[in-house]
Design a protein around this motif. Structure first.
Motif, mmCIF file in Angstrom:
data_model
loop_
_atom_site.group_PDB
_atom_site.id
_atom_site.type_symbol
_atom_site.label_atom_id
_atom_site.label_comp_id
_atom_site.label_asym_id
_atom_site.label_seq_id
_atom_site.Cartn_x
_atom_site.Cartn_y
_atom_site.Cartn_z
ATOM 1 N N THR A 205 0.727 -1.170 0.043
ATOM 2 C CA THR A 205 -0.140 0.081 -0.052
ATOM 3 C C THR A 205 0.778 1.318 -0.006
ATOM 4 N N LEU A 260 -6.676 0.769 4.072
ATOM 5 C CA LEU A 260 -7.249 -0.235 3.358
ATOM 6 C C LEU A 260 -8.750 -0.247 3.438
ATOM 7 N N SER A 401 1.258 -6.271 9.666
ATOM 8 C CA SER A 401 1.221 -5.401 8.497
ATOM 9 C C SER A 401 0.603 -4.128 9.211
ATOM 10 N N LEU A 402 1.313 -3.132 8.796
ATOM 11 C CA LEU A 402 1.140 -1.521 9.384
ATOM 12 C C LEU A 402 -0.151 -1.486 8.887
ATOM 13 N N PRO A 403 -0.671 -1.520 7.601
ATOM 14 C CA PRO A 403 -2.178 -1.065 6.991
ATOM 15 C C PRO A 403 -3.058 -2.113 7.860
ATOM 16 N N GLU A 404 -3.051 -3.195 7.921
ATOM 17 C CA GLU A 404 -3.880 -4.087 8.626
ATOM 18 C C GLU A 404 -4.180 -3.662 9.956
ATOM 19 N N GLN A 405 -2.849 -3.286 10.685
ATOM 20 C CA GLN A 405 -3.062 -2.802 12.018
ATOM 21 C C GLN A 405 -3.835 -1.546 12.188
ATOM 22 N N TYR A 407 -6.148 -0.687 10.263
ATOM 23 C CA TYR A 407 -7.435 -0.799 10.218
ATOM 24 C C TYR A 407 -8.214 -1.430 11.148
ATOM 25 N N LEU A 408 -7.656 -2.395 11.797
ATOM 26 C CA LEU A 408 -7.912 -3.042 12.890
ATOM 27 C C LEU A 408 -8.309 -2.188 14.012
#
Lengths: 416, 120
Positions: A205, A260, A401-405, A407-408
């Motif tokens: 990303t 994301l 994962s930075l973007p997933e973190q 988002y969560l």
């Protein structure tokens, strides 16, 4: 230093010729590692000279001549042992008859490219090495380009590639098609490598956008090439369709800040309808004509998502049916996670949560943030706000994962 | 997967080596660096200067305040780091175990966050 930038036409031509020339050289001289190095230098020479001097009349012949010269230089500096080996190969009449005049249009190029793919995805190599070697030898990318795409120094990538070639050499692998009995398993590895290349580009990303688009389009180009070589192979067609149907959503999958955007919230008008159309046609053809496999099922599921005009018009029962088939022919806990989401959409969140209990003990998922992330979504769907928040936070703690973190954490904070 | 391999310590430890021990430590580090470079797993790395050279920067009410040394009251400091790109955590641990500090006060293997992510 000023190197003229080659036009896209020159670059396309070179990348198309790269695997052919490497194959011809390897066949002539029997040494993949040295031949590959020589061809890389010839490609580099072409990117420097062709923009100024124009594309030669016989570009493949030009590359072969330059590569031969490089190889001769290389061997001159090598020991006599190697020189003897080469002489034997050159004098082998069969080997000679297999290398026609440069520039001939050879039907053998098709098999050569396939053979080269099998060699680069040799099972003795780690996935990271298979990827690097495939991108360089079959894709015609430079070591620097591959290094930048994977965020490692060029010297590291160069070392990885030369190690991989040494290892292939140590296995005594020859430049020939794997025996028929091994071929299905070897092809599976090739498809997995192409899938990994696609995924690396698709999931990134940040970083130069062009670079990542480069990796996905390279994966698609190579899979397309493989599909042209073996058009009746259902799983190759399935993988190509899966890539196109996934890539179609790329313009909508991240926000302007790189965050994301989940499938359900994506702006579907941004999806690439040309890619969806092509992917759908491919997967429909494969499903009716070839033996079923996991890539085809994943492509079929992607097609259902892509064809839904809105998230709430998704044909979830059909997706559940496809995941059930997937679980039956290729059981895999990651697919089961998505299966659980689909079941929740049809039968309610509790049914999905019950399914998750069945895979909690799977070692491949232990402490895996994706299991917690799916559980959190289902808990949120069930209205169990406190548990959902806790579970989102748990998933955020376990992801790398930075973007997933991000988002969560955002989902967790929305439930405060 | 990318990991940062971190060696912690303090002056007391680092100044306690005899010349022979120090030579061994250097040799082991050189061998480690050679191995990860040759295998194509090296990403970056550096040794850190002694803590006397470090500064801590804080901004209070718009004023930048610089104080000597790293964070307060730490008994051990980061001495060096190496970023590696390896196939698995097992491999990262295998490499870390080769460093001399592994037999002294331990080595920290810490995953780096990736910029890749899947929409969920």
């Amino acid at each position: 230093m000023s190197i003229p930038t080659p036009s896209p036409a020159i670059e396309d031509l070179l990348r198309q010729l790269a695997p052919q020339v490497i194959s011809i050289m390897t066949r002539r001289h029997g040494q993949f590692d040295a031949a590959e190095d020589a061809v890389q230098e010839a490609l580099l020479a072409a990117t420097r000279q062709w923009p100024d001097e124009g594309i030669p009349e016989n570009p493949r012949g030009w590359l072969i001549t330059v590569a031969e010269r490089r190889l001769a230089d290389f061997w001159r500096s090598e020991q006599a042992r190697r020189r003897r080996e080469t002489t034997v190969t050159i004098l082998d009449p069969e080997a000679e008859s297999m290398s026609p005049d440069p520039g001939d249009d050879r039907p053998q190029d098709r098999d050569d490219t396939l053979t080269l793919l099998f060699l680069c995805c040799h099972p003795a190599l780690t996935p990271a090495s298979q990827i690097a070697l495939t991108l360089r030898a079959v894709g015609g990318l430079t070591t620097g380009e591959i290094a930048r795409a994977f965020f490692v120094p060029e010297s590291t990538m160069g070392q990885r590639i030369s190690r991989a070639k040494q290892r292939i050499r140590a296995t005594d692998a020859t430049f020939s098609m794997p025996p028929a009995a091994e071929r299905p398993e070897r092809l599976k590895t090739v498809l997995h490598v192409l899938y990994l290349i696609f995924n690396e580009g698709y999931t990134t990303t940040s970083g130069p956008d062009l670079l990542q688009t480069g990796l996905t389009s390279e994966a698609i180009r190579l899979t397309r090439l493989l599909h042209q070589l073996l058009p009746d192979h259902g799983e190759i067609t399935g993988l190509l369709a899966l890539m196109l149907l996934t890539d179609a959503r790329r313009p909508a999958r991240t926000g302007p800040d790189g965050s994301l955007i989940p499938l359900a919230e994506q702006d579907r008008t941004l999806w690439r309808h040309d890619l969806i159309e092509e992917g759908v046609a491919l997967i429909e053809h494969a499903l009716t004509n070839a033996a079923l496999g996991p890539y085809q099922l994943q492509a079929a599921i992607a097609a259902i998502h892509d064809e839904a005009p809105a998230a709430d018009q998704t044909d979830w029962p059909q997706i559940v049916a496809l995941y059930r088939l997937h679980d039956a022919i290729a059981p895999n806990p990651m697919a089961t996670l998505n299966h659980a989401v689909a079941v929740a959409m049809v039968n309610g969140p509790q049914a999905g949560l019950v399914m998750l209990q069945g895979i909690e003990q799977d070692d491949r998922l232990r402490e895996h943030h994706r299991l917690e992330s799916v559980r959190a979504h289902l808990l949120e769907m069930a209205g169990e706000t406190t548990a959902a928040r806790e579970t989102y936070l748990l998933a955020a703690r376990h992801t790398t994962s930075l973007p997933e973190q991000r988002y969560l954490l955002k989902r967790a904070n929305q439930l405060r | 997967m990318k990991y940062m391999i971190m060696i912690h310590g303090n002056r007391q430890l680092w100044e306690s080596f005899s010349p022979e021990e120090f030579a061994k430590v250097v040799e082991a580090h050189d061998a480690f660096n050679r191995e990860i470079r040759e295998s194509g797993e090296y990403v970056s790395g550096a040794g850190l200067a002694f803590e006397d050279e470090a500064k801590t920067v804080r901004v209070q009410d718009g004023t930048t305040i610089v104080t000597d040394g790293p964070y307060l009251e730490a008994k051990e400091y980061l001495g060096s780091y190496t970023v590696i790109d390896v196939e698995s955590l097992d491999r990262a641990v295998e490499l870390a175990a080769k460093l001399p500090s592994a037999t002294m006060n331990g080595i920290i293997v810490w995953p780096l966050m990736e910029e890749t992510g899947q929409e969920m």
